[in-house]
Motif scaffolding. Structure first.
Motif, PDB file in Angstrom:
ATOM      1  N   SER A  60       0.774  -1.074   0.075  1.00  0.00           N
ATOM      2  CA  SER A  60      -0.005   0.103  -0.121  1.00  0.00           C
ATOM      3  C   SER A  60       0.849   1.384   0.158  1.00  0.00           C
ATOM      4  O   SER A  60       0.441   2.319   0.002  1.00  0.00           O
ATOM      5  N   SER A  61       2.132   0.978   0.054  1.00  0.00           N
ATOM      6  CA  SER A  61       2.980   2.224  -0.045  1.00  0.00           C
ATOM      7  C   SER A  61       2.955   2.926  -1.549  1.00  0.00           C
ATOM      8  O   SER A  61       2.407   2.701  -2.315  1.00  0.00           O
ATOM      9  N   THR A  62       3.451   4.334  -1.257  1.00  0.00           N
ATOM     10  CA  THR A  62       3.760   4.881  -2.260  1.00  0.00           C
ATOM     11  C   THR A  62       4.270   4.266  -3.660  1.00  0.00           C
ATOM     12  O   THR A  62       3.871   4.608  -4.789  1.00  0.00           O
ATOM     13  N   THR A  63       5.140   3.402  -3.327  1.00  0.00           N
ATOM     14  CA  THR A  63       5.949   2.648  -4.574  1.00  0.00           C
ATOM     15  C   THR A  63       5.084   1.825  -5.124  1.00  0.00           C
ATOM     16  O   THR A  63       5.365   1.375  -6.255  1.00  0.00           O
ATOM     17  N   HIS A  64       4.039   1.415  -4.572  1.00  0.00           N
ATOM     18  CA  HIS A  64       2.982   0.643  -5.328  1.00  0.00           C
ATOM     19  C   HIS A  64       1.731   1.177  -5.286  1.00  0.00           C
ATOM     20  O   HIS A  64       0.642   0.516  -5.338  1.00  0.00           O
ATOM     21  N   SER A  65       1.504   2.453  -5.282  1.00  0.00           N
ATOM     22  CA  SER A  65       0.213   3.116  -5.072  1.00  0.00           C
ATOM     23  C   SER A  65      -0.637   2.780  -6.686  1.00  0.00           C
ATOM     24  O   SER A  65       0.077   2.724  -7.495  1.00  0.00           O
ATOM     25  N   LYS A  66      -1.777   3.169  -6.159  1.00  0.00           N
ATOM     26  CA  LYS A  66      -2.602   2.966  -7.478  1.00  0.00           C
ATOM     27  C   LYS A  66      -2.470   4.559  -8.102  1.00  0.00           C
ATOM     28  O   LYS A  66      -2.389   5.556  -7.326  1.00  0.00           O
ATOM     29  N   ASP A  67      -2.914   4.664  -9.499  1.00  0.00           N
ATOM     30  CA  ASP A  67      -2.636   5.529 -10.108  1.00  0.00           C
ATOM     31  C   ASP A  67      -3.732   6.897  -9.667  1.00  0.00           C
ATOM     32  O   ASP A  67      -2.912   8.188  -9.596  1.00  0.00           O
ATOM     33  N   GLU A  68      -4.884   6.601  -8.928  1.00  0.00           N
ATOM     34  CA  GLU A  68      -5.744   7.746  -8.379  1.00  0.00           C
ATOM     35  C   GLU A  68      -4.886   8.424  -7.364  1.00  0.00           C
ATOM     36  O   GLU A  68      -5.266   9.532  -6.956  1.00  0.00           O
ATOM     37  N   LYS A  69      -4.149   7.724  -6.623  1.00  0.00           N
ATOM     38  CA  LYS A  69      -3.205   8.324  -5.608  1.00  0.00           C
ATOM     39  C   LYS A  69      -2.326   9.481  -6.043  1.00  0.00           C
ATOM     40  O   LYS A  69      -1.765  10.172  -4.978  1.00  0.00           O
ATOM     41  N   ARG A  70      -1.857   9.065  -7.237  1.00  0.00           N
ATOM     42  CA  ARG A  70      -1.091  10.225  -7.855  1.00  0.00           C
ATOM     43  C   ARG A  70      -1.444  11.733  -7.562  1.00  0.00           C
ATOM     44  O   ARG A  70      -0.663  12.498  -7.624  1.00  0.00           O
ATOM     45  N   PHE A  71      -2.716  11.834  -7.460  1.00  0.00           N
ATOM     46  CA  PHE A  71      -3.428  13.117  -7.354  1.00  0.00           C
ATOM     47  C   PHE A  71      -3.103  13.620  -6.339  1.00  0.00           C
ATOM     48  O   PHE A  71      -3.387  14.978  -6.058  1.00  0.00           O
ATOM     49  N   ASP A  72      -2.799  12.938  -5.285  1.00  0.00           N
ATOM     50  CA  ASP A  72      -2.256  13.532  -3.890  1.00  0.00           C
ATOM     51  C   ASP A  72      -1.179  14.367  -3.916  1.00  0.00           C
ATOM     52  O   ASP A  72      -0.949  15.247  -2.995  1.00  0.00           O
ATOM     53  N   LEU A  73      -0.355  14.045  -4.877  1.00  0.00           N
ATOM     54  CA  LEU A  73       0.567  14.821  -5.194  1.00  0.00           C
ATOM     55  C   LEU A  73       0.468  16.322  -5.377  1.00  0.00           C
ATOM     56  O   LEU A  73       1.273  17.363  -4.859  1.00  0.00           O
ATOM     57  N   ILE A  74      -0.561  16.765  -6.204  1.00  0.00           N
ATOM     58  CA  ILE A  74      -1.123  17.981  -6.431  1.00  0.00           C
ATOM     59  C   ILE A  74      -1.447  18.656  -4.913  1.00  0.00           C
ATOM     60  O   ILE A  74      -1.030  19.734  -4.838  1.00  0.00           O
ATOM     61  N   LYS A  75      -2.101  17.902  -3.917  1.00  0.00           N
ATOM     62  CA  LYS A  75      -2.434  18.461  -2.760  1.00  0.00           C
ATOM     63  C   LYS A  75      -1.111  18.965  -1.893  1.00  0.00           C
ATOM     64  O   LYS A  75      -1.055  19.927  -1.260  1.00  0.00           O
ATOM     65  N   VAL A  76      -0.253  17.977  -1.908  1.00  0.00           N
ATOM     66  CA  VAL A  76       1.168  18.209  -1.249  1.00  0.00           C
ATOM     67  C   VAL A  76       1.743  19.254  -2.189  1.00  0.00           C
ATOM     68  O   VAL A  76       2.626  20.078  -1.191  1.00  0.00           O
ATOM     69  N   GLN A  77       1.910  19.393  -3.223  1.00  0.00           N
ATOM     70  CA  GLN A  77       2.562  20.606  -3.900  1.00  0.00           C
ATOM     71  C   GLN A  77       2.001  21.788  -3.441  1.00  0.00           C
ATOM     72  O   GLN A  77       2.544  22.807  -3.271  1.00  0.00           O
ATOM     73  N   ASN A  78       0.507  21.886  -3.492  1.00  0.00           N
ATOM     74  CA  ASN A  78      -0.064  23.050  -2.774  1.00  0.00           C
ATOM     75  C   ASN A  78       0.313  23.468  -1.397  1.00  0.00           C
ATOM     76  O   ASN A  78       0.726  24.742  -1.128  1.00  0.00           O
TER      77      ASN A  78
END
Length: 165
Positions: free
Chosen positions: A61-79
């Motif tokens: 379940s870690s980031t290295t094995h994340s589902k692609d939908e979780k990549r949208f969290d990167l946008i939140k983090v960058q904000n």
């Protein structure tokens, strides 16, 4: 290396950890805002070049094995990172952070499932626009400055090609 946006390979003084290592909940990629802030607030950073741990990849379940939908969290983090730049003086470390952000956006755009890439592209352009509006593009290394500006000023299909270069 100590400049990676992860917390597991660092030790922080208790005072720094209590004050600045506040991780956003329920999102992936949550390490970079508090880790970057804690590093900026530290009076001193030391590096130990000795291998003192054994790294085992097992958490599916870690980031290295994340589902692609979780990549949208990167946008939140960058904000969150962009908000931290307004609140705190990142000094020379801001250049590293901005470069990390732009490279990470391009990397995830290149790797995301095609069914989600147009939506990610739209969100990525919003972050790149904020970076440009806040005059941070001057801090970005040439290769990613070119990619970022190209993505901002062209369409989705050409941006996909540029991201893969």
């Amino acid at each position: 290396s100590f400049c990676m946006a992860i917390c597991w390979n660092k030790l922080f003084k208790k005072e720094i950890a209590k004050k600045y290592l506040n991780f956003p909940e329920d999102i992936f990629f949550e390490d970079s805002p508090p880790v970057f802030l804690a590093m900026v607030m530290a009076n001193k950073i030391s590096v130990v070049n000795e291998k003192l741990y054994f790294y085992r990849i097992s958490n599916l379940s870690s980031t290295t094995h994340s589902k692609d939908e979780k990549r949208f969290d990167l946008i939140k983090v960058q904000n969150i990172l962009l908000e931290n730049f307004k609140k705190y003086d990142f000094g020379n470390f801001k250049k590293f952070c901005i470069n990390f952000m732009v490279k990470d956006l391009v990397k995830h755009f290149r790797e995301i499932d095609k069914s989600l890439s147009k939506k990610f592209y739209t969100e990525m352009k919003k972050i790149l626009s904020k970076i440009k509006e806040q005059n941070y593009f001057s801090l970005v290394d040439l290769r990613y400055k070119l990619k970022g500006n190209f993505i901002l000023n062209t369409n989705y299909y050409l941006s996909l090609i540029i991201a893969k270069l």
